[in-house]
Design a protein around this motif. Structure first.
Motif, PDB file in Angstrom:
ATOM      1  N   ALA A   1     131.853-140.083 114.665  1.00 10.26           N
ATOM      2  CA  ALA A   1     132.529-141.291 115.153  1.00 10.26           C
ATOM      3  C   ALA A   1     134.006-140.984 115.410  1.00 10.26           C
ATOM      4  O   ALA A   1     134.903-141.487 114.734  1.00 10.26           O
ATOM      5  CB  ALA A   1     132.375-142.426 114.143  1.00 10.26           C
ATOM      6  N   TRP A   2     134.275-140.103 116.385  1.00 11.93           N
ATOM      7  CA  TRP A   2     135.654-139.696 116.664  1.00 11.93           C
ATOM      8  C   TRP A   2     136.484-140.880 117.136  1.00 11.93           C
ATOM      9  O   TRP A   2     136.111-141.604 118.042  1.00 11.93           O
ATOM     10  CB  TRP A   2     135.678-138.613 117.745  1.00 11.93           C
ATOM     11  CG  TRP A   2     135.181-137.297 117.269  1.00 11.93           C
ATOM     12  CD1 TRP A   2     133.946-136.753 117.458  1.00 11.93           C
ATOM     13  CD2 TRP A   2     135.908-136.342 116.500  1.00 11.93           C
ATOM     14  NE1 TRP A   2     133.847-135.525 116.863  1.00 11.93           N
ATOM     15  CE2 TRP A   2     135.044-135.247 116.269  1.00 11.93           C
ATOM     16  CE3 TRP A   2     137.206-136.294 115.985  1.00 11.93           C
ATOM     17  CZ2 TRP A   2     135.442-134.126 115.545  1.00 11.93           C
ATOM     18  CZ3 TRP A   2     137.602-135.188 115.268  1.00 11.93           C
ATOM     19  CH2 TRP A   2     136.739-134.126 115.056  1.00 11.93           C
ATOM     20  N   GLY A   3     137.639-141.080 116.495  1.00 14.13           N
ATOM     21  CA  GLY A   3     138.591-142.092 116.937  1.00 14.13           C
ATOM     22  C   GLY A   3     138.178-143.520 116.668  1.00 14.13           C
ATOM     23  O   GLY A   3     138.808-144.452 117.177  1.00 14.13           O
ATOM     24  N   THR A   4     137.144-143.725 115.873  1.00 14.43           N
ATOM     25  CA  THR A   4     136.650-145.082 115.648  1.00 14.43           C
ATOM     26  C   THR A   4     137.563-145.866 114.711  1.00 14.43           C
ATOM     27  O   THR A   4     138.237-145.307 113.852  1.00 14.43           O
ATOM     28  CB  THR A   4     135.231-145.054 115.056  1.00 14.43           C
ATOM     29  OG1 THR A   4     134.752-146.408 114.926  1.00 14.43           O
ATOM     30  CG2 THR A   4     135.216-144.423 113.677  1.00 14.43           C
ATOM     31  N   ASP A   5     137.572-147.181 114.892  1.00 21.28           N
ATOM     32  CA  ASP A   5     138.225-148.089 113.956  1.00 21.28           C
ATOM     33  C   ASP A   5     137.192-148.933 113.214  1.00 21.28           C
ATOM     34  O   ASP A   5     137.556-149.867 112.499  1.00 21.28           O
ATOM     35  CB  ASP A   5     139.205-149.015 114.698  1.00 21.28           C
ATOM     36  CG  ASP A   5     140.516-148.310 115.023  1.00 21.28           C
ATOM     37  OD1 ASP A   5     140.966-147.493 114.204  1.00 21.28           O
ATOM     38  OD2 ASP A   5     141.086-148.579 116.100  1.00 21.28           O
ATOM     39  N   ASP A   6     135.923-148.612 113.398  1.00 17.45           N
ATOM     40  CA  ASP A   6     134.867-149.343 112.711  1.00 17.45           C
ATOM     41  C   ASP A   6     134.924-149.032 111.217  1.00 17.45           C
ATOM     42  O   ASP A   6     134.848-147.866 110.808  1.00 17.45           O
ATOM     43  CB  ASP A   6     133.503-148.952 113.268  1.00 17.45           C
ATOM     44  CG  ASP A   6     132.371-149.658 112.548  1.00 17.45           C
ATOM     45  OD1 ASP A   6     132.208-150.867 112.753  1.00 17.45           O
ATOM     46  OD2 ASP A   6     131.676-148.983 111.760  1.00 17.45           O
ATOM     47  N   VAL A   7     135.088-150.059 110.409  1.00 21.11           N
ATOM     48  CA  VAL A   7     135.287-149.884 108.971  1.00 21.11           C
ATOM     49  C   VAL A   7     134.108-149.169 108.323  1.00 21.11           C
ATOM     50  O   VAL A   7     134.281-148.252 107.512  1.00 21.11           O
ATOM     51  CB  VAL A   7     135.531-151.250 108.294  1.00 21.11           C
ATOM     52  CG1 VAL A   7     135.600-151.085 106.773  1.00 21.11           C
ATOM     53  CG2 VAL A   7     136.815-151.873 108.814  1.00 21.11           C
ATOM     54  N   LYS A   8     132.891-149.560 108.681  1.00 22.73           N
ATOM     55  CA  LYS A   8     131.701-148.959 108.082  1.00 22.73           C
ATOM     56  C   LYS A   8     131.592-147.483 108.438  1.00 22.73           C
ATOM     57  O   LYS A   8     131.277-146.638 107.591  1.00 22.73           O
ATOM     58  CB  LYS A   8     130.452-149.711 108.531  1.00 22.73           C
ATOM     59  CG  LYS A   8     129.170-149.211 107.868  1.00 22.73           C
ATOM     60  CD  LYS A   8     127.971-150.049 108.297  1.00 22.73           C
ATOM     61  CE  LYS A   8     126.697-149.538 107.634  1.00 22.73           C
ATOM     62  NZ  LYS A   8     125.520-150.347 108.051  1.00 22.73           N
ATOM     63  N   SER A   9     131.865-147.144 109.699  1.00 27.44           N
ATOM     64  CA  SER A   9     131.778-145.747 110.131  1.00 27.44           C
ATOM     65  C   SER A   9     132.783-144.872 109.406  1.00 27.44           C
ATOM     66  O   SER A   9     132.528-143.698 109.139  1.00 27.44           O
ATOM     67  CB  SER A   9     131.995-145.654 111.649  1.00 27.44           C
ATOM     68  OG  SER A   9     130.962-146.320 112.346  1.00 27.44           O
ATOM     69  N   LYS A  10     133.926-145.429 109.080  1.00 32.10           N
ATOM     70  CA  LYS A  10     134.977-144.667 108.405  1.00 32.10           C
ATOM     71  C   LYS A  10     134.781-144.569 106.896  1.00 32.10           C
ATOM     72  O   LYS A  10     135.498-143.854 106.229  1.00 32.10           O
ATOM     73  CB  LYS A  10     136.350-145.287 108.698  1.00 32.10           C
ATOM     74  CG  LYS A  10     136.778-145.180 110.144  1.00 32.10           C
ATOM     75  CD  LYS A  10     138.242-145.536 110.324  1.00 32.10           C
ATOM     76  CE  LYS A  10     138.529-146.967 109.933  1.00 32.10           C
ATOM     77  NZ  LYS A  10     139.949-147.336 110.170  1.00 32.10           N
ATOM     78  N   GLY A  11     133.816-145.314 106.372  1.00 29.95           N
ATOM     79  CA  GLY A  11     133.583-145.280 104.929  1.00 29.95           C
ATOM     80  C   GLY A  11     134.008-146.538 104.221  1.00 29.95           C
ATOM     81  O   GLY A  11     133.760-146.698 103.023  1.00 29.95           O
ATOM     82  N   GLY A  12     134.688-147.423 104.965  1.00 28.29           N
ATOM     83  CA  GLY A  12     135.077-148.695 104.380  1.00 28.29           C
ATOM     84  C   GLY A  12     135.958-148.537 103.147  1.00 28.29           C
ATOM     85  O   GLY A  12     136.686-147.571 102.984  1.00 28.29           O
ATOM     86  N   ASP A  13     135.845-149.500 102.259  1.00 26.99           N
ATOM     87  CA  ASP A  13     136.590-149.459 100.994  1.00 26.99           C
ATOM     88  C   ASP A  13     135.671-148.852  99.938  1.00 26.99           C
ATOM     89  O   ASP A  13     135.318-149.489  98.944  1.00 26.99           O
ATOM     90  CB  ASP A  13     137.027-150.875 100.621  1.00 26.99           C
ATOM     91  CG  ASP A  13     137.959-150.891  99.410  1.00 26.99           C
ATOM     92  OD1 ASP A  13     138.598-149.852  99.129  1.00 26.99           O
ATOM     93  OD2 ASP A  13     138.035-151.935  98.746  1.00 26.99           O
ATOM     94  N   PHE A  14     135.261-147.601 100.136  1.00 30.71           N
ATOM     95  CA  PHE A  14     134.233-146.961  99.319  1.00 30.71           C
ATOM     96  C   PHE A  14     134.575-146.988  97.831  1.00 30.71           C
ATOM     97  O   PHE A  14     133.707-147.189  96.984  1.00 30.71           O
ATOM     98  CB  PHE A  14     134.048-145.512  99.789  1.00 30.71           C
ATOM     99  CG  PHE A  14     132.941-144.768  99.081  1.00 30.71           C
ATOM    100  CD1 PHE A  14     131.631-144.854  99.531  1.00 30.71           C
ATOM    101  CD2 PHE A  14     133.209-143.999  97.961  1.00 30.71           C
ATOM    102  CE1 PHE A  14     130.606-144.178  98.883  1.00 30.71           C
ATOM    103  CE2 PHE A  14     132.193-143.315  97.299  1.00 30.71           C
ATOM    104  CZ  PHE A  14     130.883-143.413  97.758  1.00 30.71           C
ATOM    105  N   PHE A  15     135.846-146.765  97.489  1.00 32.95           N
ATOM    106  CA  PHE A  15     136.248-146.689  96.080  1.00 32.95           C
ATOM    107  C   PHE A  15     136.763-148.017  95.521  1.00 32.95           C
ATOM    108  O   PHE A  15     137.248-148.073  94.400  1.00 32.95           O
ATOM    109  CB  PHE A  15     137.324-145.609  95.902  1.00 32.95           C
ATOM    110  CG  PHE A  15     136.813-144.223  96.177  1.00 32.95           C
ATOM    111  CD1 PHE A  15     135.993-143.570  95.261  1.00 32.95           C
ATOM    112  CD2 PHE A  15     137.120-143.562  97.354  1.00 32.95           C
ATOM    113  CE1 PHE A  15     135.512-142.294  95.507  1.00 32.95           C
ATOM    114  CE2 PHE A  15     136.637-142.289  97.619  1.00 32.95           C
ATOM    115  CZ  PHE A  15     135.836-141.654  96.693  1.00 32.95           C
TER     116      PHE A  15
END
Length: 220
Positions: free
Chosen positions: A182-196
């Motif tokens: 997911a290069w350059g994405t701003d999608d929260v889920k794709s980026k891992g969200g607030d995993f911690f």
């Protein structure tokens, strides 16, 4: 990092610990047999096919930061035996590593091949920041983006001072599996969200809540 002697590798701290633990002879053999001040052809070939990179920097006060970079094979480009460059892609906007380099040029690069050779390469040196358009004027062979998210905002140009092996003794072998990037994405889920769960945890850097208006006098 204070060098023990300009003619020999190793810091004063390294030499002290070696003397205390009785490993000076073994360390000298490693320095002599495995440490270079440049990238030889085998090292350059190794760098050219890596898809990940770990970097270590510190600010002007010596406060440290470590980070991870990834990209298509060849995203770290060897310009010559003394110079490598890697791109800074669009990320969270913090630029901790780049900020550190602005204060302190010392940098450590760590390449680890978990998939094929199961071996590592340390590259230590001094870094500076160069804009994408400017570096391409002088290094036209730099890789071009395959997708918009791979466009480098800036490049980190590293002058190599030390290059040496990291043995495979404790490097696990991993297996590569296909997945979409997911290069350059701003999608929260794709980026891992607030995993911690950091967002719900009190933080010393949290911005204060806006003051509530109280009656006709607007609070305090």
């Amino acid at each position: 990092m204070t060098r023990h002697d300009s003619r020999t590798p190793g810091t004063e701290g390294e030499r002290h610990v070696q003397a205390v633990l009785g490993t000076a002879d073994r360390a000298d053999r490693f320095y002599q047999d495995q440490m270079l001040d440049h990238l030889n052809p085998s090292m350059r070939e190794f760098v050219a096919r890596q898809q990940m990179l770990f970097i270590a920097t510190s600010d002007g006060k010596g406060e440290c930061d470590s980070s991870f970079r990834a990209g298509p094979p060849g995203f770290v480009h060897t310009i010559d035996e003394y110079t490598v460059a890697y791109p800074e892609y669009r990320g969270n906007g913090v630029f901790a590593s780049v900020g550190n380099i602005m204060e302190n040029p010392h940098i450590g690069l760590m390449f680890l091949d978990f998939l094929h050779d199961r071996i590592g390469l340390h590259v230590n040196g001094r870094a500076r920041i160069v804009e994408d358009d400017r570096i391409r004027e002088h290094v036209p062979a730099l890789p071009t983006p395959e997708v918009p998210g791979q466009r480098a905002l800036v490049w980190v140009l590293v002058h190599v001072e030390e290059a040496y092996i990291h043995c495979r003794k404790h490097i696990p072998r991993l297996r590569e599996v296909g997945r979409d990037e997911a290069w350059g994405t701003d999608d929260v889920k794709s980026k891992g969200g607030d995993f911690f769960g950091a967002k719900a945890t009190p933080s010393p850097w949290a911005l204060p809540e806006p003051a509530a208006h109280g009656g006709r006098h607007g609070g305090l």
